[in-house]
Design a protein around this motif. Sequence first.
Motif, PDB file in Angstrom:
ATOM      1  N   TYR A  85     -41.204 -29.674  -7.770  1.00  0.00           N
ATOM      2  CA  TYR A  85     -41.875 -28.308  -7.754  1.00  0.00           C
ATOM      3  C   TYR A  85     -42.713 -28.046  -6.826  1.00  0.00           C
ATOM      4  N   VAL A  86     -43.786 -29.035  -6.738  1.00  0.00           N
ATOM      5  CA  VAL A  86     -44.869 -28.943  -5.836  1.00  0.00           C
ATOM      6  C   VAL A  86     -44.272 -28.668  -4.370  1.00  0.00           C
ATOM      7  N   LYS A  87     -43.355 -29.615  -4.068  1.00  0.00           N
ATOM      8  CA  LYS A  87     -42.841 -29.367  -2.577  1.00  0.00           C
ATOM      9  C   LYS A  87     -42.327 -27.869  -2.562  1.00  0.00           C
ATOM     10  N   ASN A  88     -41.467 -27.637  -3.455  1.00  0.00           N
ATOM     11  CA  ASN A  88     -40.706 -26.375  -3.351  1.00  0.00           C
ATOM     12  C   ASN A  88     -41.555 -25.369  -3.162  1.00  0.00           C
ATOM     13  N   ASP A  89     -43.050 -25.348  -3.938  1.00  0.00           N
ATOM     14  CA  ASP A  89     -43.941 -24.055  -3.696  1.00  0.00           C
ATOM     15  C   ASP A  89     -44.950 -24.274  -2.855  1.00  0.00           C
ATOM     16  N   THR A  90     -44.829 -25.388  -2.019  1.00  0.00           N
ATOM     17  CA  THR A  90     -45.446 -25.306  -0.741  1.00  0.00           C
ATOM     18  C   THR A  90     -44.734 -24.958   0.640  1.00  0.00           C
ATOM     19  N   ARG A 126     -33.028 -25.661  -3.647  1.00  0.00           N
ATOM     20  CA  ARG A 126     -32.628 -24.787  -2.874  1.00  0.00           C
ATOM     21  C   ARG A 126     -33.321 -24.929  -1.686  1.00  0.00           C
ATOM     22  N   PRO A 127     -32.513 -24.573  -0.334  1.00  0.00           N
ATOM     23  CA  PRO A 127     -33.589 -24.567   0.629  1.00  0.00           C
ATOM     24  C   PRO A 127     -34.099 -23.491   0.858  1.00  0.00           C
ATOM     25  N   SER A 128     -34.932 -22.964   0.035  1.00  0.00           N
ATOM     26  CA  SER A 128     -35.807 -21.530   0.216  1.00  0.00           C
ATOM     27  C   SER A 128     -36.879 -21.770   0.887  1.00  0.00           C
ATOM     28  N   SER A 129     -37.435 -22.968   0.478  1.00  0.00           N
ATOM     29  CA  SER A 129     -38.840 -23.027   1.274  1.00  0.00           C
ATOM     30  C   SER A 129     -38.709 -23.294   2.821  1.00  0.00           C
ATOM     31  N   ILE A 130     -37.547 -23.622   3.207  1.00  0.00           N
ATOM     32  CA  ILE A 130     -37.169 -24.157   4.736  1.00  0.00           C
ATOM     33  C   ILE A 130     -36.977 -22.827   5.304  1.00  0.00           C
TER      34      ILE A 130
END
Length: 422
Positions: free
Chosen positions: A116-121, A372-376
């Motif tokens: 989650y932290v990775k996703n939100d960063t 899912r690759p949304s942060s990228i």
Amino acid sequence: MRKMAVLGASMLVGSLLHIGTASAVTVTISCSATGHDLEQCTQGAQAWAKKTGNEVKIVSMPASGQLALYQQLLSAGSSDIDVLQIDVVWPGILAQDLIDLTKYAGNGTAGDFPVYVKNDTVGGRLVAMPWFADAGVMYYRKDLLDKYHVDVPKTWEELTADAKKIQDAERAAGNSKMWGFVWQGKNYEGLTCNALEWVQSYNGGAIVDASGKVTIDNPAAVNALKMARGWVGTISPEGVLNYQEEEARGVFQSGDAVFMRNWPYAWSLANSADSPIKGKVGITTLPMGGANGRHAAVLGGWQLAVSKYSKNPDAAASLVMYLTSEPEQKRRAIEGGYASTIEALYKDKDVRDAIGPFADSLHDNLVNAVARPSSITKTRYNQVSTEFSGAAYAALSGNTDPAASLKDLDDKLHGLSHGGKW
């Protein structure tokens, strides 16, 4: 023109519910109106207001269209909403209009599931805080597995064989409506989730890797789609290609399916007083892709973020930190059945008593969760997801060979990525 746009967006969002007492600062937060969400969000916000002496306003959000409303407000530079409730795939899309919460969080993310932290960063900025969790899970009929002396399957291959065995035996016994496995096969975001779980379970990557490189055209991903294509018309009805979450649940809860992939919300409904399968349902992690594969559940859930146009960013961030804190997440788990993003709470006795026997399975799914690759892919995520679900649907429906479908998808995504510079 700008003023009119903001006013129009505000009218679309809905009326404000005023709570709290007069104070120096007023913070507005958007809360979903789905299920118990509005009630639980309001209770938490009221508690923060009482504790800090601030005032809170709640914006009740509609069941769909939230992202478009947020984008309209943010593009107009509106300060109408300070704290935004956002889906797990929106941080990358909205990042440029959200403040960095790093200095407010301190060590406050240490207990959260790392995914989650990775996703939100996004771009090194913590643009959202995890609020409540969700991940794909596998439901099964305990009574039918016991009846036919079948163990809970560990791999997709075992599930395929077990589903066929029980389906055929039940049909031979007179239950002509029985199917082995139901899931979400319609061409929409739900299929993106299902198909990414299959691909990841076979170690086929996450469509786009952490560096921005498109990786979907590989043998493991092809094998995953070939496996799923084999289900349609055998252990899954042809109509599964039109199923969303509720269609799959309807079949399973009616007693006409052995296995179901869905989200944790279906647990309480399957065990409700009027459910034909009450007390007959088990829940487990999604299967691995063969003996050398892995368990992979796509990450869902919701986050809280602060608009960079907020007139009171410090107070807004304070509200976010309060609502995402361990004590508040514990309260929400006990009172509302929400899955926490904080790992330690899955060992808390009060929480375990409240969320029932799926606590361990949900924890294990979150440990193995795949974002899912949304942060990228940031603002292009919706295009990436649409192309991926379309390619998966073409393969599942038999319109295109899985290998050809993924090769075509790879070409399209390379065109979108600008050489990995999303």
